[in-house]
Design a protein around this motif. Structure first.
Motif, PDB file in Angstrom:
ATOM      1  N   GLU A  94      -1.879  26.742  -9.399  1.00 44.11           N
ATOM      2  CA  GLU A  94      -2.311  25.925  -8.253  1.00 44.11           C
ATOM      3  C   GLU A  94      -1.983  26.667  -6.952  1.00 44.11           C
ATOM      4  N   VAL A  95      -2.443  27.923  -6.882  1.00 46.11           N
ATOM      5  CA  VAL A  95      -2.065  28.790  -5.769  1.00 46.11           C
ATOM      6  C   VAL A  95      -2.637  28.335  -4.434  1.00 46.11           C
ATOM      7  N   ARG A 104       5.594  28.147   5.488  1.00 44.06           N
ATOM      8  CA  ARG A 104       6.853  28.440   4.799  1.00 44.06           C
ATOM      9  C   ARG A 104       6.621  28.749   3.317  1.00 44.06           C
ATOM     10  N   ARG A 105       5.781  27.943   2.662  1.00 43.80           N
ATOM     11  CA  ARG A 105       5.505  28.195   1.252  1.00 43.80           C
ATOM     12  C   ARG A 105       4.831  29.550   1.061  1.00 43.80           C
ATOM     13  N   ALA A 106       3.892  29.853   1.944  1.00 46.50           N
ATOM     14  CA  ALA A 106       3.167  31.114   1.826  1.00 46.50           C
ATOM     15  C   ALA A 106       4.106  32.297   2.011  1.00 46.50           C
ATOM     16  N   GLU A 107       4.992  32.223   3.004  1.00 47.35           N
ATOM     17  CA  GLU A 107       5.925  33.319   3.240  1.00 47.35           C
ATOM     18  C   GLU A 107       6.826  33.539   2.030  1.00 47.35           C
ATOM     19  N   PRO A 126     -10.209  27.487  -5.005  1.00 46.76           N
ATOM     20  CA  PRO A 126      -9.705  28.635  -4.250  1.00 46.76           C
ATOM     21  C   PRO A 126      -9.931  28.552  -2.751  1.00 46.76           C
ATOM     22  N   ILE A 127     -11.005  27.857  -2.317  1.00 50.25           N
ATOM     23  CA  ILE A 127     -11.280  27.765  -0.883  1.00 50.25           C
ATOM     24  C   ILE A 127     -11.541  26.300  -0.532  1.00 50.25           C
ATOM     25  N   LEU A 137      -3.817  34.431  -0.644  1.00 51.02           N
ATOM     26  CA  LEU A 137      -4.074  34.711  -2.064  1.00 51.02           C
ATOM     27  C   LEU A 137      -4.236  36.206  -2.305  1.00 51.02           C
ATOM     28  N   LEU A 138      -5.044  36.862  -1.492  1.00 54.54           N
ATOM     29  CA  LEU A 138      -5.282  38.291  -1.684  1.00 54.54           C
ATOM     30  C   LEU A 138      -4.064  39.131  -1.312  1.00 54.54           C
TER      31      LEU A 138
END
Length: 466
Positions: A94-95, A104-107, A126-127, A137-138
């Motif tokens: 579940e990215v 914060r989660r992304a970092e 995904p989008i 994601l990338l």
């Protein structure tokens, strides 16, 4: 050549912990017995954060599966850096949960993936909003190659034109695989059943007053949903936490949605409108499904609605259990296991709590949508709890959508109908993109609000604040 992975580290929603453990056992069995370090383990959860870090560093050497949730990941990145580069498959399940650039989660996810040799990212959406959602994601998958191979700046990804979208999909094509349920052999669900409810005169009156006092478009959606579910919610300020359950994007300032002090006549109409027509109709539908011997999930938005349904169903002699954000993890497991075992037939919940990483398709094939918003991610994820790979060819899956109709200025008005139709359009756009083998752009909240109210109110929608 890198040695093959011998362990898996999974970052996923809390509800996914049990699913990963069960899939490990089902896949490897006795050939590779499960040894799991999970933040969902009651013994580990009972530790202090420092003790958990020490246990991860010192006592997890024999573990072959590790499960962490996105919210807690930042607290364990240092310890994971000692594990992940060494024969480890890192999975982000579940990215789309880390789509906010700079969040914060992304970092934490980017830091955890630093140095990983084997990385997989899984998502059904995904989008969900714009092409910006692929930026993190990338970077998680290809941190060293993003600038040279992709090179898109966040500003370019927000609203790319058709040529840039085609270029994006050409660049992405070698790096993702996407399948639909037809390709997987999942039997198609039955056509949606729309349950029409006519508002009472008092409910019509309440709607007219709300529309006269709420110039903000989002406020009208929130307040109308509350009116349909439990009019007493109109007597209090909107809980900011509820906004996340309606919106696709979170974090904007919606402080102008607030309690309005209405007249005594308004409050008297509220009292006469309880229980709401929609609540009564939903309870009758659930009663019928249970009487026919079928378990059912009821999807809500508001926690108060969950409590109301559970209370009323119990009074009708229908045992029901509820799962929402405040339900402890271990209690969630017990409730889900009891539901799978048939110890009760009605599960009342909301998409933000249970729409991801939980499989109930082996025991439940009916879902009632008491409340729903234009958040397509929540709808698709919640549908997938009972409609997924593993169903027999002759299995029928049924979805029921409660739809209330009001009368305003001599014409019929249904916010539920407009939102439902908008959801179906967005869903079809996604399905068409899957068939074309490309990633489709999503929709921003402001765009959805404008479309919904233009269809609902026509020219009157121009006076609203978006």
């Amino acid at each position: 050549m890198c040695p093959r992975p011998c362990r898996i580290v999974v970052i996923c929603p809390k509800n996914g912990f049990e699913s990963w453990e069960k899939e490990w056992v089902a896949t490897f069995g006795e050939k590779l017995p499960l040894s799991c370090f999970s933040l969902g383990d009651p013994a580990i959860a009972a530790m202090s954060t420092e003790r958990r870090r020490n246990a991860l560093s010192l006592d997890s050497g024999a573990c072959n599966l590790f499960t962490f949730n996105y919210e807690s990941l930042s607290g364990y990145v240092r310890e994971l850096h000692a594990i992940i580069p060494d024969q480890t498959l890192l999975v982000f399940d579940e990215v789309h949960r880390v789509k906010a650039i700079g969040g914060r989660r992304a970092e934490a996810a980017l830091e955890a993936a630093d140095g990983a040799k084997f990385v997989i990212a899984l998502t059904g959406t995904p989008i969900p909003n714009t092409y910006q959602d692929i930026y993190n994601l990338l970077h998680i998958l290809y941190p060293d190659d993003y600038d040279t191979f992709f090179g898109y700046e966040p500003g370019e990804l927000r609203a790319p034109d058709a040529d840039l979208q085609a270029s994006l999909n050409d660049s992405l094509a070698p790096f993702f695989c996407r399948t639909n349920k037809d390709e997987l052999g999942v039997p198609r669900p039955e056509p949606d059943e729309i349950v029409e409810i006519e508002a009472t005169p008092d409910e019509d009156t309440l709607l007219r007053v709300l529309y006269a006092s709420c110039p903000n478009a989002l406020a009208r959606i929130i307040r109308t949903l509350q009116l349909e579910s439990d009019p007493e919610m109109l007597c209090s300020a909107v809980d900011p936490g509820d906004l996340e359950y309606v919106l696709d994007q979170v974090g904007d300032d919606y402080s102008d949605i607030d309690y309005v002090d209405f007249s005594q006549t308004f409050y008297e109409a509220i009292e006469r409108s309880r229980p709401s027509s929609k609540l009564v109709a939903c309870e009758r539908l659930v009663e019928r499904i249970v009487a026919e011997g079928r378990p059912v999930i009821v999807w809500c938005i508001f926690v108060r609605s969950i409590a109301n349904l559970r209370r009323d169903l119990a009074a009708m002699g229908i045992p029901a259990e509820a799962i929402y954000g405040a339900t402890p993890q271990e209690e969630r497991r017990e409730i889900l296991n009891d539901f799978r075992a048939g110890r009760f037939r009605v599960l009342v919940t909301n998409p933000q709590t249970l729409a991801e990483s939980v499989s109930l398709h082996s025991v439940c094939h009916d879902a009632v949508y008491f409340e729903y918003s234009y958040n397509l991610v929540h709808l698709l994820q919640s549908k997938d709890r009972i409609h997924r790979l593993g169903l027999p060819d002759n299995q029928k899956t049924r979805y029921y959508f409660m739809r209330e109709k009001f009368m305003r200025d001599g014409r019929e008005l249904s916010l539920d109908a407009v939102i439902y139709n908008r959801l179906k359009e967005k869903e079809q756009t996604m399905l068409d993109a899957i068939d074309r083998g490309c990633l489709e752009g999503g929709h921003l909240d402001d765009e959805d609000l404008r479309i919904i109210f233009e269809r609902l109110l026509g020219e009157d929608a121009k006076s609203l604040e978006y």
